[in-house]
Design an enzyme around this catalytic site. Structure first.
Site, PDB file in Angstrom:
ATOM      1  N   HIS A 143      64.769  48.829 -24.005  1.00 15.31           N
ATOM      2  CA  HIS A 143      63.987  49.694 -24.551  1.00 15.31           C
ATOM      3  C   HIS A 143      63.585  48.863 -25.915  1.00 15.31           C
ATOM      4  O   HIS A 143      63.873  47.821 -26.474  1.00 15.31           O
ATOM      5  CB  HIS A 143      64.873  50.863 -25.107  1.00 15.31           C
ATOM      6  CG  HIS A 143      64.830  51.999 -24.109  1.00 15.31           C
ATOM      7  ND1 HIS A 143      63.745  52.581 -23.483  1.00 15.31           N
ATOM      8  CD2 HIS A 143      65.806  52.427 -23.177  1.00 15.31           C
ATOM      9  CE1 HIS A 143      64.127  53.700 -22.586  1.00 15.31           C
ATOM     10  NE2 HIS A 143      65.385  53.409 -22.543  1.00 15.31           N
ATOM     11  N   TYR A 147      63.808  44.724 -27.450  1.00 14.97           N
ATOM     12  CA  TYR A 147      62.532  43.979 -27.412  1.00 14.97           C
ATOM     13  C   TYR A 147      62.202  43.626 -28.767  1.00 14.97           C
ATOM     14  O   TYR A 147      61.778  42.420 -28.952  1.00 14.97           O
ATOM     15  CB  TYR A 147      61.045  44.746 -27.005  1.00 14.97           C
ATOM     16  CG  TYR A 147      61.454  45.422 -25.572  1.00 14.97           C
ATOM     17  CD1 TYR A 147      62.170  44.689 -24.442  1.00 14.97           C
ATOM     18  CD2 TYR A 147      60.925  46.776 -25.113  1.00 14.97           C
ATOM     19  CE1 TYR A 147      62.206  45.393 -23.435  1.00 14.97           C
ATOM     20  CE2 TYR A 147      60.993  47.277 -24.047  1.00 14.97           C
ATOM     21  CZ  TYR A 147      61.661  46.417 -23.095  1.00 14.97           C
ATOM     22  OH  TYR A 147      62.076  47.439 -21.922  1.00 14.97           O
ATOM     23  N   ASP A 173      57.171  49.793 -29.077  1.00 16.42           N
ATOM     24  CA  ASP A 173      56.472  50.564 -28.042  1.00 16.42           C
ATOM     25  C   ASP A 173      54.950  50.686 -28.252  1.00 16.42           C
ATOM     26  O   ASP A 173      54.234  50.523 -27.633  1.00 16.42           O
ATOM     27  CB  ASP A 173      57.146  51.770 -27.813  1.00 16.42           C
ATOM     28  CG  ASP A 173      58.383  52.053 -26.911  1.00 16.42           C
ATOM     29  OD1 ASP A 173      58.691  50.864 -26.280  1.00 16.42           O
ATOM     30  OD2 ASP A 173      58.862  52.740 -26.886  1.00 16.42           O
TER      31      ASP A 173
END
Length: 385
Positions: A143, A147, A173
């Protein structure tokens, strides 16, 4: 009928914007893929989201998932006998496909790059993952927080004597993921239109997030950035670039980096005569205490009034619910209300091809008939055996 505050016009369902006429197939997922597809839809692309029967991903009521605004939805089971063929029928008529599966999954389902390009050589095939299509961790789960952790970005954020602060899922994201996927898709789309040849865009959150730290790496190489939290000009280490609590428990954000802005800041704050020299790093702690003590003497609203419209580079720290009412954002229509949901309006803005919110979140399968008609794929309306 809902009215967008951005355009002042009723929602017609007709896409507008610079990407009007571009067709996008989005294979349903969560996080950065849907947000990237929303950006393309906001800019006018006809985005058809292929939802799976029974739903999937996060447990969010589809009626409130604004990352699916401006899109249309069809229901297809990619694990069924006809599902992949129907996706390929859409692909044949599309300019772009976006998928966010783990590497190899799309290939196993029969909708990988090879199958898609066999049907449509001009297709831009956008792949959104955390780790990328290859590498030791490519097939591992992950998730946003993981990262950005390995890229060094997470380790930069927060106070030096506390654990790193988690910036929601904005840095990984959406900034390192969605935005880089959209940039890649648009660049590849330009190439496809110029040459007639499509390609695969491998957008990995780790790659995009690392790329975001480019300036910091340059500063570190030049000796202008210390590789630790809270010790630098832009990470809270500087007393005139950070946040300060007010008397009512609110916060003010200060970004008075340049000398002229700093002079205005200290003057309006009322510490110009007692503030130590801004370039004396040995006295930064003393300066920070002076600034903090002064901010604690008034409320957030009072300090907002003091600094409003000045070049001190100071602003109130607002909550998500407060932000839409900020006078500047309200005047620009930065937020809009669609179907009773307050949400950010499309960005950026275009002088000749303005974007708009023309429809609310696409409910799964709600547009099967219209997509079958408009894209000339009548098989979409056929029942599975």
């Amino acid at each position: 009928m809902a009215v967008t505050a951005m355009t002042g016009t009723a929602m017609t369902g007709t896409p507008t914007g610079p990407l009007a006429g571009v067709r996008v197939v989005e294979l349903a997922g969560i996080g950065p893929g849907p947000f990237a597809a929303m950006l393309l839809a906001d800019l006018g692309a006809d985005v058809v989201r292929v939802d799976r029967p029974g739903g999937g991903g996060l447990a969010v009521d589809p009626a409130y998932d604004i990352t699916n605004r401006n899109k249309r939805s069809v229901l297809l089971d990619l694990k069924s006998a006809r599902g992949p063929a129907r996706v390929l029928d859409l692909v044949e008529r599309a300019d772009v496909l976006i998928e966010g599966f783990r590497p190899g999954v799309a290939e196993r389902l029969g909708v990988g790059p090879a199958e898609c390009h066999a049907r449509n050589p001009r297709l831009v095939y956008g792949r959104m993952t955390g780790w990328g299509q290859e590498g030791p961790l490519a097939h591992s789960a992950g998730h946003d927080i993981a990262y950005i952790a390995v890229t060094g970005a997470l380790g930069m954020i927060g106070n030096p004597d506390e654990p790193p602060a988690v910036p929601a899922n904005l840095v990984g994201d959406y900034a390192g993921g969605s935005l880089y996927l959209v940039i890649g898709v648009l660049a590849a789309l330009q190439h496809a239109r110029a040459t007639g040849t499509g390609q695969v865009v491998d957008a990995a959150i780790v790659d995009g997030t690392a790329h975001l730290t480019s300036m910091i790496h340059g500063m570190m190489a030049a000796g202008g950035w210390q590789d630790r939290r809270g010790a630098n000009l832009l990470d809270g280490g500087c007393p005139f670039y950070g946040t300060y609590e007010t008397s009512d428990g609110g916060y003010m954000a200060v970004g008075a980096l340049e000398q002229q802005f700093y002079d205005t800041f200290t003057d309006l704050l009322g510490i110009k005569d007692q503030a130590p020299a801004r370039k004396d790093l040995a006295r930064w702690g003393e300066l920070r205490e002076a600034v903090a003590a002064r901010f604690r003497t008034r409320t957030r609203a009072e300090w907002t009034e003091v600094f409003d419209g000045t070049d001190a580079c100071v602003a109130p720290v607002l909550s998500l619910r407060e932000a839409p009412a900020h006078p500047h954002l309200a005047a620009r229509g930065t937020f809009t209300d669609v179907g009773g949901i307050t949400q950010p309006a499309p960005a950026p803005r275009f002088s000749a091809t303005p974007a708009a919110v023309h429809s609310g979140p696409a409910l799964p399968g709600a547009h099967t008939a219209s997509v079958a008609r408009d894209w000339d794929v009548p098989a979409l309306t056929e029942q599975e055996d």
